[in-house]
Each structure stands twice: as structure tokens, then as C-alpha cells.
Scaffold this motif. Structure first.
Motif, mmCIF file in Angstrom:
data_model
loop_
_atom_site.group_PDB
_atom_site.id
_atom_site.type_symbol
_atom_site.label_atom_id
_atom_site.label_comp_id
_atom_site.label_asym_id
_atom_site.label_seq_id
_atom_site.Cartn_x
_atom_site.Cartn_y
_atom_site.Cartn_z
ATOM 1 N N ARG A 157 53.838 79.161 14.005
ATOM 2 C CA ARG A 157 52.910 78.220 13.364
ATOM 3 C C ARG A 157 52.098 77.549 14.458
ATOM 4 N N ARG A 159 49.565 74.085 15.696
ATOM 5 C CA ARG A 159 49.008 72.750 15.507
ATOM 6 C C ARG A 159 47.684 72.708 16.253
ATOM 7 N N ARG A 161 44.198 70.307 17.323
ATOM 8 C CA ARG A 161 43.512 69.014 17.395
ATOM 9 C C ARG A 161 42.096 69.256 17.891
ATOM 10 N N ALA A 171 39.530 66.403 13.735
ATOM 11 C CA ALA A 171 40.550 66.976 12.859
ATOM 12 C C ALA A 171 41.878 67.094 13.585
ATOM 13 N N VAL A 172 42.932 66.883 12.848
ATOM 14 C CA VAL A 172 44.284 67.157 13.333
ATOM 15 C C VAL A 172 44.956 67.993 12.259
ATOM 16 N N LEU A 173 45.382 69.170 12.607
ATOM 17 C CA LEU A 173 45.954 70.076 11.606
ATOM 18 C C LEU A 173 47.332 70.516 12.060
ATOM 19 N N ASP A 174 48.281 70.420 11.155
ATOM 20 C CA ASP A 174 49.640 70.844 11.450
ATOM 21 C C ASP A 174 49.965 72.092 10.637
ATOM 22 N N ASP A 175 50.866 72.880 11.192
ATOM 23 C CA ASP A 175 51.473 73.952 10.423
ATOM 24 C C ASP A 175 50.486 75.010 9.965
ATOM 25 N N LEU A 176 49.546 75.329 10.815
ATOM 26 C CA LEU A 176 48.636 76.435 10.489
ATOM 27 C C LEU A 176 49.398 77.752 10.586
ATOM 28 N N GLU A 177 49.121 78.627 9.673
ATOM 29 C CA GLU A 177 49.823 79.917 9.671
ATOM 30 C C GLU A 177 49.065 80.985 10.456
ATOM 31 N N GLN A 180 43.674 80.813 13.743
ATOM 32 C CA GLN A 180 42.247 80.516 13.648
ATOM 33 C C GLN A 180 42.030 79.362 12.684
ATOM 34 N N TYR A 181 40.879 78.736 12.820
ATOM 35 C CA TYR A 181 40.546 77.638 11.914
ATOM 36 C C TYR A 181 39.033 77.600 11.735
ATOM 37 N N GLN A 200 42.576 71.834 21.170
ATOM 38 C CA GLN A 200 43.814 72.269 21.815
ATOM 39 C C GLN A 200 44.790 72.732 20.736
ATOM 40 N N ASP A 202 48.842 73.913 19.814
ATOM 41 C CA ASP A 202 50.267 74.087 20.118
ATOM 42 C C ASP A 202 50.766 75.277 19.315
ATOM 43 N N MET B 1 45.317 79.525 4.601
ATOM 44 C CA MET B 1 45.859 78.579 5.567
ATOM 45 C C MET B 1 46.654 77.510 4.832
ATOM 46 N N GLY B 2 47.920 77.430 5.039
ATOM 47 C CA GLY B 2 48.718 76.525 4.224
ATOM 48 C C GLY B 2 49.254 75.365 5.008
ATOM 49 N N GLY B 3 49.592 74.325 4.291
ATOM 50 C CA GLY B 3 50.278 73.193 4.887
ATOM 51 C C GLY B 3 49.430 72.394 5.848
ATOM 52 N N ASN B 4 48.134 72.429 5.710
ATOM 53 C CA ASN B 4 47.278 71.723 6.663
ATOM 54 C C ASN B 4 47.100 70.269 6.269
ATOM 55 N N ARG B 5 46.842 69.475 7.252
ATOM 56 C CA ARG B 5 46.383 68.136 6.962
ATOM 57 C C ARG B 5 45.306 67.807 7.977
ATOM 58 N N CYS B 7 42.593 64.799 9.440
ATOM 59 C CA CYS B 7 42.298 63.370 9.452
ATOM 60 C C CYS B 7 40.992 63.159 10.176
ATOM 61 N N MET B 75 45.261 63.368 24.423
ATOM 62 C CA MET B 75 45.833 64.363 23.519
ATOM 63 C C MET B 75 47.342 64.173 23.415
#
Ligand code: ZN
Lengths: 221, 212
Positions: A157, A159, A161, A171-177, A180-181, A200, A202, B1-5, B7, B75
Motif C-alpha cells: 500500500r 501513502r 503527500r 493532499a494527504v492520501l493513505d492506503d493507496l492500492e 499512482q494518483y 513524497q 511511503d 483506488m480505495g481507502g483514500n482520504r 485533506c 514532511m
């Protein structure tokens, strides 16, 4: 001051400076992380762990240097005052930190005279781990900006930012599968051609191990 | 794309203050965990504080990287926000620690690539004290220092464990009180170990033809 004493002080200064400077040495695989060094210097670690770190810096010039830097900045604990027996403290020992400092700092200017090292073509760099993801593109259109990076093994997965150079968070995105975004155009409102995104990633593997990427720069077209 | 958040900081209401920084929070739509990021004025204040911390830590030869390193440090603070570490993250001491770890990571990266020698690793404040215009360094002095340094390392390794620890901190520039506190020993014991350890060290070096 007698000439013998002056000579002795010079010899002692060389010894003291040599301990601080020593030979070029790269960090080792078993080096404590910087935050562990900081915790040891500031007394946050248990005594046994602190001694283990000191044992390491006795044989690792790289960490000894990092320790000295931490000691300049962190609150170093002090024990109850004890008066040193007279005659045990010789002047050269008092000169240890001072001369080491002069020696080390003078070397800085020798270094500054060297031509700058080639830099990676990314403006904002994180000290990334080996094997950390690479990201692209260098440029993208605001209406179709897809950030991509090197994929990890199956189950990884991500993360992500994204900020502007003045560190405004986009944007801050967690748990991307997916590695790419696609940046929604509305998140880029107000940004014009030539505006820069800093981002960046993770990479979090199935065991929870995290590998951080460098910070990448993407310019809007 | 799942589980995104996501802000967008400017769109979130400021709902709490921590350590003098405005923090904007939003609920994760999936697991209700909170994401906390400083925003607007609070964010700028935090950035400025971090920039000052990085500048304080950064050796002169990394001075042109202060902006980059501040960004990296920022960061890191942001990454800590969701981990329940927000109060510490926003204290001045913690910002200095983040700045230190960021700068040392960069220094280590360069050391691995042999871009920099250990002599370069001194704090900005001391180096500035000796400022530009310092006398040029003597290459023979460096070479000699390195050779002696290697011998010191060899002799340190031959000391008994407790003497080695005490002498190491002494050579690192710590006072007796600091060394005692760091090692968890009494000042009397620490002083004795430094004294005897230095005597051993000198004896070892003398046997190698080095006489401080
Ligand atoms: Zn080390």
C-alpha cells in the motif's frame, strides 16, 4: 609558558583533534538511527541502552561525529557536582573539545572550496532508503496530472503527500492500492503553468515495513 | 483506488490549538481516524520554526540545502500527526530533534557517497564562530590527524569496557558530570575511570610512537 609545555599542548591538541576528525568513515549497517543517538545524548534512553550507544561511538567515527552534533543541541543530563582532585586535570584535556571544534570547522572551509558535487535532478530530496520508489512525471498538465512511482511487491500500500514549495498541503492520501494518483484538477485550483508540486510516497509492505521515497518535483504545464 | 482520504488544509476549519499552532482536523470517512495538519497561519508558523531549527542544526556546507531539508523535516512532522504524537511534534524541543534527524540523515547519505569527510560535520553555530576568513587548513595536519585518529581508535578498543566508555565521552567533550549522568555511574567512579583510561590510552599510544 615553557617551550616544553607549549610543545606538549600542541601534541595533545593533535591527539584531541584526531579523535574528532579521524579518517573518512561511512555509516555502518549497525549504526543507531539519528533519533536513537538523540535519545541517548539527551538521556531519554535507559542507562544500559545509553552505554550501548557510547560503546558504538567508541568504534564508529561516523556516529561519534553525529553524537557531537546532537550534544550541541540536545539537553545533556548532568549528575551531582564532583570536584576533580587537583593535578589530575591537565590543560590539554581541557583543550579537547575546543581544538577538536576548531580543527573540524577549519576543515569545513577546505570542503567549501571544492567544486559542488553533482546533484540529483530533484530539487527537494529526502534521504530515501535504498530501493525506495522513483517517481514521475517531471511535468504534467493541470487537467490530467497523474503521479506515478515504482510499485512494491504484491499487497503493498502507499501513502502520498502533496504540497506546494511553500509547504501548503494539497493532499494527504493513505492506503493507496495503486502506485499512482490522478490529482483532481480542483485540488490544483489557482495554480498556473510553471507551478510546482512536491510529493513524497511511503511504500508500506504487507509486513508493515515502510520505505520512504525521495521528495519529487512535478511542474504544471 | 480505495481507502483514500484527502485533506485540503485550507478547506478545513481550525478546531483546536496545540503548541501554539492552529491544527485543522478532519474525520477519515472510512475509519473515523483523525488527520491533523497545521493549516494556514499555523502552518506557516510551524514552517518558520522548523526552518530556524534546521538552520541551527545544519553545518555550513549544507547551508544551501536548508530549504530542502526544512521541507523534508516538515514532511516528517506531517507524517507524525496521525500517530498520536501531535503534542510532542509541536514542541520546540521536538522540532529541534526532527531537524537533527533530518540533517543527520542527509549527512549520512553524503558520507555513504563519500561526498563529505567527518571533519565537515560540525554544528552551524560553532562553524560560524570561526567564520569565513579562518586560516586555511594544513593538509599535513589532516593526514596526521587521521593517522593518529586511527591509532586512538585502536587503543580505545584495547581498554576495558568501562574505561573505554568513560574516555570516549571525555574525548567527545563531555564534562565529568555529563559523562557520569550519561553512563549512569557516580561521578567519583566516572572520574576514576576517565583518569585511569586516559593513562592507559597514553601508554598504548606511546607504544605506537605517539606521545601526547
Ligand atoms: Zn555508527
Amino acid at each position: 609558558m615553557s617551550s616544553n609545555h607549549a610543545q606538549g599542548t600542541r601534541d595533545s591538541d593533535r591527539l584531541s583533534a584526531a579523535f574528532a576528525a579521524s579518517e573518512r568513515a561511512a555509516p555502518r549497517a549497525d549504526c543507531p538511527q539519528p533519533d536513537e543517538l538523540w535519545a541517548a545524548v539527551s538521556g531519554e534512553l535507559a542507562a544500559g541502552s545509553r552505554r550501548a550507544v557510547v560503546r558504538h561511538i567508541a568504534e564508529c567515527r561516523s556516529c561519534a561525529a553525529d553524537w557531537r552534533l546532537a550534544a550541541q543541541l540536545a539537553p545533556v543530563p548532568s549528575a551531582a557536582p564532583v570536584t576533580a582532585p587537583s593535578g589530575q586535570r591537565k590543560p590539554w584535556r581541557l583543550a579537547v573539545p575546543a581544538f577538536a571544534l576548531v580543527f573540524a570547522c577549519v576543515a569545513v572551509f577546505a570542503h567549501l572550496r571544492r567544486p559542488p558535487s553533482p546533484t540529483v535532478p530533484v530539487a527537494y530530496r529526502t534521504p530515501a532508503s535504498q530501493g525506495s520508489p522513483h517517481g514521475q512525471p517531471a511535468r504534467c498538465a493541470a487537467v490530467d496530472c497523474v503521479l506515478r512511482w515504482t510499485a512494491g511487491p504484491r499487497g503493498t500500500r502507499y501513502r502520498l503527500r502533496i504540497t506546494t514549495p511553500d509547504l501548503r498541503v494539497l493532499a494527504v492520501l493513505d492506503d493507496l492500492e495503486s502506485p499512482q494518483y490522478s490529482v483532481p484538477p480542483e485540488q490544483l485550483t489557482g495554480m498556473t503553468a510553471g507551478s510546482v508540486l512536491l510529493w513524497q510516497v511511503d511504500r508500506v509492505d504487507a509486513d508493515g515495513q515502510v520505505v520512504s521515497s525521495a521528495t519529487f518535483k512535478t511542474t504544471l504545464e | 483506488m480505495g481507502g483514500n482520504r484527502a485533506c485540503a488544509a485550507s478547506e478545513n476549519a481550525v478546531d483546536k490549538k496545540r503548541g501554539g499552532y492552529d491544527v485543522c482536523s478532519m474525520a477519515n470517512p472510512l475509519d473515523t481516524a483523525m488527520v491533523a495538519l497545521p493549516c494556514d497561519a499555523g502552518y506557516e508558523t510551524l514552517r518558520q520554526d522548523l526552518a530556524r531549527a534546521v538552520t541551527r542544526v545544519c553545518p555550513p556546507w549544507l547551508a544551501d540545502q536548508v530549504d530542502d531539508l526544512t521541507h523534508v523535516a516538515m514532511m516528517r512532522v506531517m507524517k507524525l500527526a496521525p500517530r498520536g504524537d501531535r503534542d510532542r511534534a509541536l514542541s520546540r524541543g521536538y522540532l529541534t530533534k526532527v531537524a537533527y534527524t533530518t540533517v543527520v540523515d542527509e549527512i549520512r547519505r553524503r558520507r555513504r557517497r563519500r561526498e563529505v569527510s567527518l571533519e565537515d560535520n560540525c554544528g552551524a553555530s560553532e562553524a560560524r564562530g570561526h567564520g569565513f576568513g579562518a586560516p586555511p587548513i594544513d593538509p599535513e595536519q589532516i593526514a596526521s590527524g587521521r593517522e593518529i585518529g586511527a591509532q586512538i581508535g585502536d587503543c580505545l578498543a584495547r581498554l576495558s569496557d568501562s574505561r573505554r566508555l568513560a574516555v570516549t565521552l571525555h574525548l567527545q567533550g563531555h564534562t565529568l558530570r555529563q559523562s557520569a549522568a550519561l553512563l549512569g555511574w557516580t561521578a567519583k567512579r566516572t572520574e576514576n575511570l576517565i583518569y585511569r583510561g586516559l593513562a592507559d590510552l597514553r601508554k598504548c599510544l606511546a607504544a605506537k610512537g605517539i606521545s601526547p
